[in-house]
Design an enzyme around this catalytic site. Structure first.
Site, short mmCIF file in Angstrom:
data_model
loop_
_atom_site.label_atom_id
_atom_site.label_comp_id
_atom_site.label_asym_id
_atom_site.label_seq_id
_atom_site.Cartn_x
_atom_site.Cartn_y
_atom_site.Cartn_z
N GLY A 50 0.80 -1.22 0.00
CA GLY A 50 0.00 0.00 0.00
C GLY A 50 0.83 1.26 0.00
N ASN A 52 1.49 3.39 -2.44
CA ASN A 52 1.26 4.35 -3.53
C ASN A 52 0.64 5.66 -3.03
OD1 ASN A 52 -1.25 3.37 -2.89
ND2 ASN A 52 -1.88 2.93 -4.99
N THR A 53 0.32 5.72 -1.74
CA THR A 53 -0.29 6.93 -1.20
C THR A 53 -0.10 6.98 0.31
OG1 THR A 53 -2.34 8.25 -1.16
CG2 THR A 53 -2.57 5.88 -0.81
N ILE A 55 0.62 7.17 4.23
CA ILE A 55 1.71 6.75 5.11
C ILE A 55 2.70 5.85 4.39
CG2 ILE A 55 2.27 5.52 7.24
CD1 ILE A 55 -0.60 6.18 8.19
N GLY A 56 2.18 4.89 3.62
CA GLY A 56 3.06 3.96 2.92
C GLY A 56 3.99 4.64 1.95
N TYR A 204 -13.31 -3.01 11.72
CA TYR A 204 -11.98 -2.41 11.57
C TYR A 204 -11.17 -2.61 12.85
CZ TYR A 204 -8.31 1.10 11.10
OH TYR A 204 -7.09 1.74 11.06
#
Length: 320
Positions: A50, A52-53, A55-56, A204
């Site tokens: 993940g 690509n945006t 925090i990652g 979640y």
């Protein structure tokens, strides 16, 4: 009456003025801890899901800036390729690559791992960063409830498939992104998939508790291998994670100034990935680059062991 009106206006003016004066202190408090390590990662291989945006992406940018070879493991390849190009340009590190990985599909996870093991001879840092939040009830390709399937089972399988390469590359580190929300979670073995009773907020939280328990049991099983596993709470970050809830989406944009930026949110992940003092620390939970309190449910060894066994059964794997 005039004097009262003037006094009222003075109070109204003083409120935003006070906020403006206090803004630097408020922002410093919200930002939290900063990773102070200057460790270099030349020759090290990193996988971040993940990336690509949010925090990652900022975690990938930081580690690439330290010289690592970074693999962005992402579902959306258009965004991933764009992120890789941007990170290459801003860091000057051309060893940043985008690879296809859909954590909601075990076939995609296996294909990613198979290709990675063919192409890369080492893996020093695995950051299980990707996640979904507040999804309406839905299932992954394999029939798992979406939060449990992506946030826990997807990363459980990915780690299983890459664990031998991590051991071969030791010292190596695994960083699992959990959340403060794990305090509201419970592992409901009688209804693990939420088929009997579903609440997306609780789903979640349950999945984030699963991240904590997975980290705890994984660390025990990795003792003596030179591979560590720790979990992190990145903070409440202004990102795309709330896109599944229109209310949360609007609230985060309305109060963005009270949230961490992605760069600030990435600090604890980076800290757990590079800090020299954590080389042998394993099975812990961090927030703001410091140890944090884990809920009683997250410290239950029996629940952690049982969740491990159930996860293996659901995925059809044997992980001794």
């Amino acid at each position: 009456m005039f004097a009262l009106l003037v006094s009222a206006l003075a109070v109204l003016v003083s409120i935003p003025l006070s906020i403006f004066v206090a803004a630097p202190c408020i922002r410093k408090y919200i930002a939290g801890g900063v990773c102070k390590s200057t460790a270099k990662l030349n020759g090290k291989v990193v996988v971040i899901t993940g990336a690509n945006t949010g925090i990652g992406k900022e975690t990938a940018r930081d580690l690439a800036g330290r010289g690592a070879r970074v693999i962005l493991a992402c579902r959306d390849m258009v965004k991933a390729e764009a992120a890789a190009s941007e990170i290459q340009a801003t860091t000057g590190n051309q060893e940043v690559f985008a690879k296809k990985l859909d954590l909601a599909d075990t076939r995609s996870i296996r294909e990613f791992a198979e290709n990675f093991l063919k192409e890369e001879k080492a893996l020093h840092i695995l950051i299980n960063n990707a996640g979904v939040m507040l999804c309406p009830y839905s299932k992954t390709t394999d029939g798992f409830e979406m939060h449990l399937g992506v946030n826990h089972l997807g990363h459980f399988l990915l780690t299983f498939l890459l664990i031998e390469r991590l051991k071969q590359s030791a010292p190596a580190r695994i960083v699992n992104l959990s959340s403060l929300a794990h305090h509201g979670g419970k592992i409901r073995f009688h209804d693990l998939q939420g088929e009997k009773c579903y609440n997306r907020h609780l789903a979640y939280s349950h999945s984030k508790l699963a991240n904590i328990l997975f980290t705890r049991e994984l660390a025990k099983r990795l003792q003596g291998t030179g591979v560590t596993a720790n979990a992190v709470h990145p903070g409440v970050v202004y990102s795309e994670l709330t896109r599944q809830s229109s209310l949360m989406y609007r609230l985060t944009r309305m109060f963005y100034f009270l949230l961490k930026t992605p760069v600030e949110g990435a600090q604890t992940s980076v800290y757990c990935a590079v800090a020299e003092e954590l080389e042998t620390v394993s099975g812990k939970y961090f927030s703001d680059c410091a140890p944090a309190y884990v809920s009683p449910q997250g410290r239950n060894d029996e629940t952690a062991r049982r969740l491990w066994e159930v996860s293996c059964e659901l995925l059809g794997i044997q992980w001794e």
